[in-house]
Design a protein around this motif. Structure first.
Motif, PDB file in Angstrom:
ATOM      1  N   ASP A   7       0.829  -1.209   0.000  1.00 60.46           N
ATOM      2  CA  ASP A   7       0.000   0.000   0.000  1.00 60.46           C
ATOM      3  C   ASP A   7       0.863   1.260   0.000  1.00 60.46           C
ATOM      4  O   ASP A   7       0.513   2.258  -0.624  1.00 60.46           O
ATOM      5  N   ASP A   8       2.002   1.204   0.702  1.00 59.44           N
ATOM      6  CA  ASP A   8       2.886   2.374   0.737  1.00 59.44           C
ATOM      7  C   ASP A   8       3.437   2.681  -0.655  1.00 59.44           C
ATOM      8  O   ASP A   8       3.496   3.829  -1.071  1.00 59.44           O
ATOM      9  N   ALA A  11       0.851   4.115  -2.809  1.00 59.38           N
ATOM     10  CA  ALA A  11       0.630   5.532  -2.470  1.00 59.38           C
ATOM     11  C   ALA A  11       1.705   6.407  -3.119  1.00 59.38           C
ATOM     12  O   ALA A  11       1.423   7.522  -3.553  1.00 59.38           O
ATOM     13  N   ILE A  12       2.933   5.873  -3.192  1.00 62.38           N
ATOM     14  CA  ILE A  12       4.022   6.619  -3.841  1.00 62.38           C
ATOM     15  C   ILE A  12       3.708   6.819  -5.320  1.00 62.38           C
ATOM     16  O   ILE A  12       3.862   7.911  -5.867  1.00 62.38           O
ATOM     17  N   ILE A  53      11.872   8.295   1.107  1.00 60.70           N
ATOM     18  CA  ILE A  53      11.407   6.913   0.954  1.00 60.70           C
ATOM     19  C   ILE A  53      12.507   5.876   1.049  1.00 60.70           C
ATOM     20  O   ILE A  53      12.291   4.810   1.605  1.00 60.70           O
ATOM     21  N   LEU A  62      11.670   7.026   5.523  1.00 62.23           N
ATOM     22  CA  LEU A  62      10.507   6.154   5.669  1.00 62.23           C
ATOM     23  C   LEU A  62      10.887   4.684   5.482  1.00 62.23           C
ATOM     24  O   LEU A  62      10.046   3.806   5.661  1.00 62.23           O
ATOM     25  N   LEU A  64      11.438   2.641   2.955  1.00 62.11           N
ATOM     26  CA  LEU A  64      10.584   1.832   2.081  1.00 62.11           C
ATOM     27  C   LEU A  64      11.372   1.110   0.988  1.00 62.11           C
ATOM     28  O   LEU A  64      10.794   0.437   0.137  1.00 62.11           O
TER      29      LEU A  64
END
Lengths: 386, 262
Positions: A7-8, A11-12, A53, A62, A64
């Motif tokens: 999901d992350d 979203a990016i 990110i 973050l 990711l």
């Protein structure tokens, strides 16, 4: 195709697509024409957390991973590869610190890079040392608590715009590649200046400049890892950044395919839409298949990196070489589908074709990538791993 | 500084059609968006929160799916989100809507400022902002093109009025309705989007607000929409070509003919 992204990461992609639509597409032609660095857009990307990110959470990122950077680079490149280069070059510049920096170096530099308030650049290439990193002439000489740098770096992305530079210089020239070391040099250090800004074929919304070191004194603590590991630092940095270049190539190709599909559905010849002609249909089908294959390969390597696989040099080179060749082919075909209009600057595909070319050249030419792939294959065979 | 931004989910009017038989909006398949003026109201709230500290609470009344615009507000930086949703709120006119939103602002006390868009693009009434102010008995500053400052318990704004700019100073708390001139709305941030995804939106019904069904929704609405119609499409006019002399003759004939006809 569904890549079951987190999901992350989704979203990016959504965020980058929105930024591309609102902030990038309206200005990309002008930035390209004027060879201008996209300061305003870098600020938008910073405010949107996109520089965070790929930086670990303990350094205000973050955390990711590689996949997040690939998706961001791809989606931004779909609109403008020049702007995407200005963005992604930060990850390249930060990579030596991320991979090999001490906790102190990470604490000092990564939060600023995560916020996007300062940009980073990576300095390896020189007039006589590109693919042959052993030919580096820039010298770093230890003097008490300092190193003194002398030499010139060439074609450095984000040169003059970045605040933090990771530089490969020779500490022991006799030893060739084993005599190279990596350093952090800050913008504004006395003896560190910028040479000419290059006038490039493509990715013109990115700054490419010479870095000049003349008795540039930096603290000894700015050495990354140990003396003599510079070549290894550079190679590992490039292994990690190659999926990003591959993703950029996927984005350029996707952007060209998108444009070609819309154009082919609107353009009429002989009283019909040109996408009703099988000649065009076959081109579009091949373009889409190639883009998807390049994407699948790129994401697979990103997944390997994020899963903690240590050895991915061959796969990263495969993704880079394949995706960049696809970008060149697909953008060329997109220009072909646009016909005469495609050759004109009023339409975006000629820029995409110019932008695509660099992905076959930088961060290791595609010939070097094939060397890397082949030498891995030969080594694996010799060791019985195949 | 505690700021409420009152917002509305509206159909994207670029995509709306009117049912020619029933004279109602055809909303099927039309994407819903945050009322464009409310995006500027939100930015204004966020901007002053960033400058002065405090928090921004995004507030809307609507069906459960209106939660989408609250999440969008949080992804842009709103600290909290409150959805007013209850069957008893359905069919509200601007009066009942204002009463209901004002009740929520009272429940959220202390609030220093309410920002909202100058109007919603679906109803085009520009009444809800002033209605909230009236219901709360707070000053209202409408059609604000620029907020110049917030200091010492006062707000200074420029109202863009017909033919000029009016600079007003008001005590706080106050209700401010903003124009698109006010600012440039920011993009959502990734951290905002991550927060919005996991956000449990606070939902209040009629009981939470302590209102009576006679004050809300259709029952609390003194006005009724009795019909809605598309204006008749204008004909395209006619184009005449020729020399100035020829055109003068044609024009004179047309004008005289029209006069004769009238």
């Amino acid at each position: 195709m569904d890549y079951f992204l987190s999901d992350d990461v989704k979203a990016i992609r959504e965020l980058c697509a929105e930024i591309a639509e609102k902030h990038i597409k309206p200005v990309r032609e002008e930035l390209d024409r004027e060879n201008r660095f996209p300061h305003e857009i870098m600020n938008v990307l910073a405010d949107s957390d996109l520089f965070r990110i790929y930086i670990p959470e303990e350094y205000e990122g973050l955390g990711l991973g590689s996949m997040s950077l690939c998706v961001a680079a791809e989606e931004l490149s779909r609109a403008c590869a020049g702007i995407a280069t200005s963005y992604a070059a930060n990850a390249l510049g930060a990579m030596p610190i991320l991979l090999f920096g001490t906790d102190g170096q990470k604490r000092k530099y990564l939060p600023g890079l995560a916020s996007g308030k300062s940009l980073a650049a990576f300095g390896l290439t020189e007039p006589d040392a590109g693919s042959d990193a052993g030919g580096i002439r820039t010298r770093a000489v230890r003097d008490g608590d300092s190193y003194v740098l002398n030499g010139t770096k060439q074609w450095i992305t984000n040169g003059g715009e970045a605040k933090v530079y990771t530089i490969i210089a020779m500490t022991d020239p006799e030893r060739g590649a084993r005599g190279a070391s990596a350093f952090i040099v800050e913008d504004g250090t006395p003896g560190f200046t910028y040479g000419k800004k290059e006038d490039k074929m493509g990715i013109r919304a990115s700054a490419t400049r010479e870095l000049v070191f003349e008795d540039c004194r930096i603290p000894a603590e700015n050495l990354i890892a140990r003396e003599g590991t510079g070549f290894m630092v550079a190679m590992k940095t490039l292994d990690n950044s190659r999926p990003g270049v591959a993703a950029q190539a996927v984005g350029i190709a996707q952007g060209a395919l998108d444009a070609a599909l819309v154009y082919a559905s609107q353009r009429k010849q002989f009283g019909q839409r040109i996408d009703s002609f099988q000649g065009i249909q076959f081109m579009l089908a091949d373009m889409a298949t190639q883009v998807e294959a390049a994407r699948a390969l790129t994401y697979s390597v990103a997944r390997m990196i994020d899963a903690g696989v240590r050895k991915f040099e061959k796969e990263a080179a495969m993704a880079k070489v394949f995706a960049s060749d696809v970008a060149m082919k697909v953008t060329t075909d997109a220009v072909q589908i646009f016909g005469g209009y495609g050759y004109m600057k009023e339409y975006p595909v000629e820029k995409m074709m110019r932008d695509a070319k660099i992905t076959q050249i930088y961060e290791g030419t595609n010939q070097i990538q094939r060397n890397v792939i082949a030498s891995n294959l030969i080594r694996e065979t010799a060791s019985g791993a195949r | 500084m505690r700021i409420v931004v009152a917002m509305k989910q509206v159909p994207d009017t670029a995509e709306v059609r009117i049912d020619p038989v029933r004279n109602t909006l055809v909303r099927d398949g039309v994407p819903s968006i945050m009322n464009p003026f409310d995006v500027y109201a939100l930015e204004e709230g966020l901007r002053w929160r960033d400058e002065l500290g405090g928090e921004v609470i995004a507030l809307t009344m609507g069906p459960p799916q209106a939660e989408a615009i609250l999440k969008e507000a949080v992804s842009m930086g709103a600290d909290q989100a409150v959805l007013l949703s209850d069957r008893a709120f359905a069919g509200a006119d601007t009066w009942a809507t204002s009463q209901t939103l004002a009740a929520a602002v009272r429940k959220l006390a202390p609030i220093d400022l309410v920002f909202t868009g100058k109007q919603a693009i679906d109803g085009d009434t520009a009444q809800t902002g002033p209605g909230i102010a009236a219901s709360l008995d707070w000053p209202q500053l409408t059609f604000v093109g620029r907020v110049l400052g917030i200091e010492g318990g006062r707000i200074v704004v420029e109202r863009y009025v017909e033919g000029g700019v009016e600079t007003l100073s008001s005590t706080l708390p106050a209700v401010v309705t903003v124009l698109k001139d006010a600012n440039t709305p920011r993009m959502p941030s990734l951290r905002g989007k991550m927060k919005a995804r996991n956000l449990a939106v606070t939902t209040w019904g009629i009981a939470d607000l302590g209102l009576d069904p006679s004050e809300t929704g259709l029952d609390g609405s003194p006005t009724r929409v009795v019909g809605i119609a598309s204006p008749e499409a204008r004909s395209g006019g006619s184009i005449h070509r020729g020399s100035p002399e020829e055109l003068a003759v044609i024009l004179a004939d047309l004008l005289l003919g029209e006069e004769a006809g009238a």
